[in-house]
Every structure is written in C-alpha cells, then in structure tokens.
Design a protein around this motif. Structure first.
Motif, PDB file in Angstrom:
ATOM      1  N   ALA A  84      22.343  94.959 -63.050  1.00 38.26           N
ATOM      2  CA  ALA A  84      22.195  96.009 -62.043  1.00 38.26           C
ATOM      3  C   ALA A  84      22.523  97.397 -62.591  1.00 38.26           C
ATOM      4  CB  ALA A  84      23.092  95.716 -60.842  1.00 38.26           C
ATOM      5  N   LEU A  85      23.133  97.451 -63.779  1.00 40.26           N
ATOM      6  CA  LEU A  85      23.562  98.727 -64.357  1.00 40.26           C
ATOM      7  C   LEU A  85      22.376  99.588 -64.784  1.00 40.26           C
ATOM      8  CD1 LEU A  85      26.475  97.444 -66.590  1.00 40.26           C
ATOM      9  CD2 LEU A  85      26.689  98.874 -64.556  1.00 40.26           C
ATOM     10  N   GLY A 128      45.174 105.147 -43.105  1.00 43.29           N
ATOM     11  CA  GLY A 128      44.501 104.819 -41.847  1.00 43.29           C
ATOM     12  C   GLY A 128      42.996 104.886 -41.928  1.00 43.29           C
ATOM     13  N   GLY A 129      42.457 105.041 -43.141  1.00 45.88           N
ATOM     14  CA  GLY A 129      41.015 105.137 -43.315  1.00 45.88           C
ATOM     15  C   GLY A 129      40.344 103.780 -43.433  1.00 45.88           C
ATOM     16  N   VAL A 130      39.042 103.807 -43.382  1.00 41.05           N
ATOM     17  CA  VAL A 130      38.193 102.628 -43.548  1.00 41.05           C
ATOM     18  C   VAL A 130      37.412 102.828 -44.840  1.00 41.05           C
ATOM     19  CG1 VAL A 130      36.266 101.326 -42.557  1.00 41.05           C
ATOM     20  CG2 VAL A 130      38.024 102.291 -41.054  1.00 41.05           C
ATOM     21  N   PHE A 131      37.308 101.758 -45.637  1.00 42.34           N
ATOM     22  CA  PHE A 131      36.639 101.851 -46.937  1.00 42.34           C
ATOM     23  C   PHE A 131      35.449 100.900 -46.979  1.00 42.34           C
ATOM     24  CE2 PHE A 131      35.979 100.795 -51.392  1.00 42.34           C
ATOM     25  CZ  PHE A 131      36.031 102.035 -51.992  1.00 42.34           C
ATOM     26  N   PHE A 132      34.292 101.420 -47.306  1.00 45.21           N
ATOM     27  CA  PHE A 132      33.092 100.609 -47.535  1.00 45.21           C
ATOM     28  C   PHE A 132      32.726 100.718 -49.006  1.00 45.21           C
ATOM     29  CE2 PHE A 132      30.874 100.943 -43.088  1.00 45.21           C
ATOM     30  CZ  PHE A 132      31.952 100.316 -42.504  1.00 45.21           C
ATOM     31  N   CYS A 133      32.306  99.621 -49.585  1.00 49.64           N
ATOM     32  CA  CYS A 133      31.829  99.610 -50.964  1.00 49.64           C
ATOM     33  C   CYS A 133      30.307  99.693 -50.948  1.00 49.64           C
ATOM     34  CB  CYS A 133      32.287  98.328 -51.668  1.00 49.64           C
ATOM     35  SG  CYS A 133      31.827  98.277 -53.405  1.00 49.64           S
ATOM     36  N   ARG A 134      29.777 100.717 -51.596  1.00 45.12           N
ATOM     37  CA  ARG A 134      28.322 100.884 -51.678  1.00 45.12           C
ATOM     38  C   ARG A 134      27.804 100.032 -52.829  1.00 45.12           C
ATOM     39  NH1 ARG A 134      25.027 105.973 -53.939  1.00 45.12           N
ATOM     40  NH2 ARG A 134      22.948 105.166 -53.568  1.00 45.12           N
ATOM     41  N   LEU A 135      27.105  98.976 -52.495  1.00 49.04           N
ATOM     42  CA  LEU A 135      26.553  98.065 -53.502  1.00 49.04           C
ATOM     43  C   LEU A 135      25.200  98.592 -53.962  1.00 49.04           C
ATOM     44  CD1 LEU A 135      27.359  94.707 -51.703  1.00 49.04           C
ATOM     45  CD2 LEU A 135      28.761  95.951 -53.354  1.00 49.04           C
ATOM     46  N   TRP A 136      24.933  98.388 -55.273  1.00 45.52           N
ATOM     47  CA  TRP A 136      23.617  98.815 -55.757  1.00 45.52           C
ATOM     48  C   TRP A 136      23.144  97.988 -56.935  1.00 45.52           C
ATOM     49  CZ3 TRP A 136      22.790 104.073 -58.656  1.00 45.52           C
ATOM     50  CH2 TRP A 136      23.548 104.133 -59.818  1.00 45.52           C
ATOM     51  N   HIS A 137      21.853  98.050 -57.107  1.00 40.01           N
ATOM     52  CA  HIS A 137      21.149  97.502 -58.265  1.00 40.01           C
ATOM     53  C   HIS A 137      20.082  98.534 -58.576  1.00 40.01           C
ATOM     54  CE1 HIS A 137      18.620  95.124 -60.828  1.00 40.01           C
ATOM     55  NE2 HIS A 137      19.446  94.104 -60.748  1.00 40.01           N
ATOM     56  N   VAL A 138      20.066  99.046 -59.781  1.00 44.86           N
ATOM     57  CA  VAL A 138      19.159 100.150 -60.091  1.00 44.86           C
ATOM     58  C   VAL A 138      17.720  99.707 -60.332  1.00 44.86           C
ATOM     59  CG1 VAL A 138      20.996 101.600 -60.998  1.00 44.86           C
ATOM     60  CG2 VAL A 138      19.686 100.155 -62.558  1.00 44.86           C
TER      61      VAL A 138
END
Length: 121
Positions: free
Chosen positions: A65-66, A94-104
């Motif tokens: 994916a890199l 107190g925040g919310v964290f989302f991980c942005r997934l990707w494949h180029v």
C-alpha cells in the motif's frame, strides 16, 4: 447561530463541536518500523480538544500500500503498538481519534521494496 460549535453524532461518537483536524500526511514515520514517530503523539495532542475529532495522517494498510517515503503503517503488531501513545494522547484530552487508512494503488513504486520492513514481509 453557527453550527460549527454545536455537537454532532458521528457513528457511535458524540463530538462536542464540528472542528476537526483533517488528515495531513507528515511523512515522519519511524524507521525502520514505519510506525508513527514519537513526535506524532505530541503533534496530535497539541491539536486535540475536548470532544473534538483528530484524523490521522494517511496510514498504509499493507506493505504494497506504500507510495511515499516515511509514511506510517498499521499492518504489524509493532506499528499498532506505536499508534497507542498517539491515540492515548488524543483521548487524554477528551478527543476522538480516527485512523485514516489508505492504499496508494498504482502510485506505489517498486523501489519501496528495498525498505528492510518490506523485504521481510
């Protein structure tokens, strides 16, 4: 009244406002693990707010994916462990964290196969 500072439901998460840190690819992954660097926790923590959303930089889902140098991944146990201080830093405020997934996709280049982590995958 502007809706910018009003709550919104995003899936199972209730955000206290609609200001979010958009994903910004920093290209600062740790070498050779390609997990987020120690600076990532500080960077995200500085931008986290109570009830706000922080979205990670583009995070590769697999070795193929890199497409860019020093971008973090999340396909190894070590990488997952290296993301934990980042998520903990955001949630501590107190925040919310989302991980942005990707494949180029087709942007990926065979030269990345020379990275030590990819040769062993």
């Amino acid at each position: 009244m502007s809706k910018l500072f009003t709550a919104i439901q995003v899936g199972e998460f209730t955000l206290k406002h609609r200001v979010a840190l958009a994903p910004l690819t920093r290209c600062r992954a740790s070498e050779p693990s390609l997990g987020p660097s120690k600076l990532a926790a500080e960077y995200c923590s500085q931008r986290a707010t109570d009830g706000g959303l922080v979205i990670s930089e583009a995070t590769s889902i697999s070795p193929d994916a890199l497409g860019y140098a020093s971008t973090p991944g999340i396909w190894t146990t070590q990488q997952v462990d290296e993301w934990k201080p980042v998520t903990e830093a955001v949630t501590a405020k107190g925040g919310v964290f989302f991980c942005r997934l990707w494949h180029v996709g087709r942007v990926s280049h065979p030269s990345f196969n020379s990275h030590p982590l990819l040769r062993t995958s």
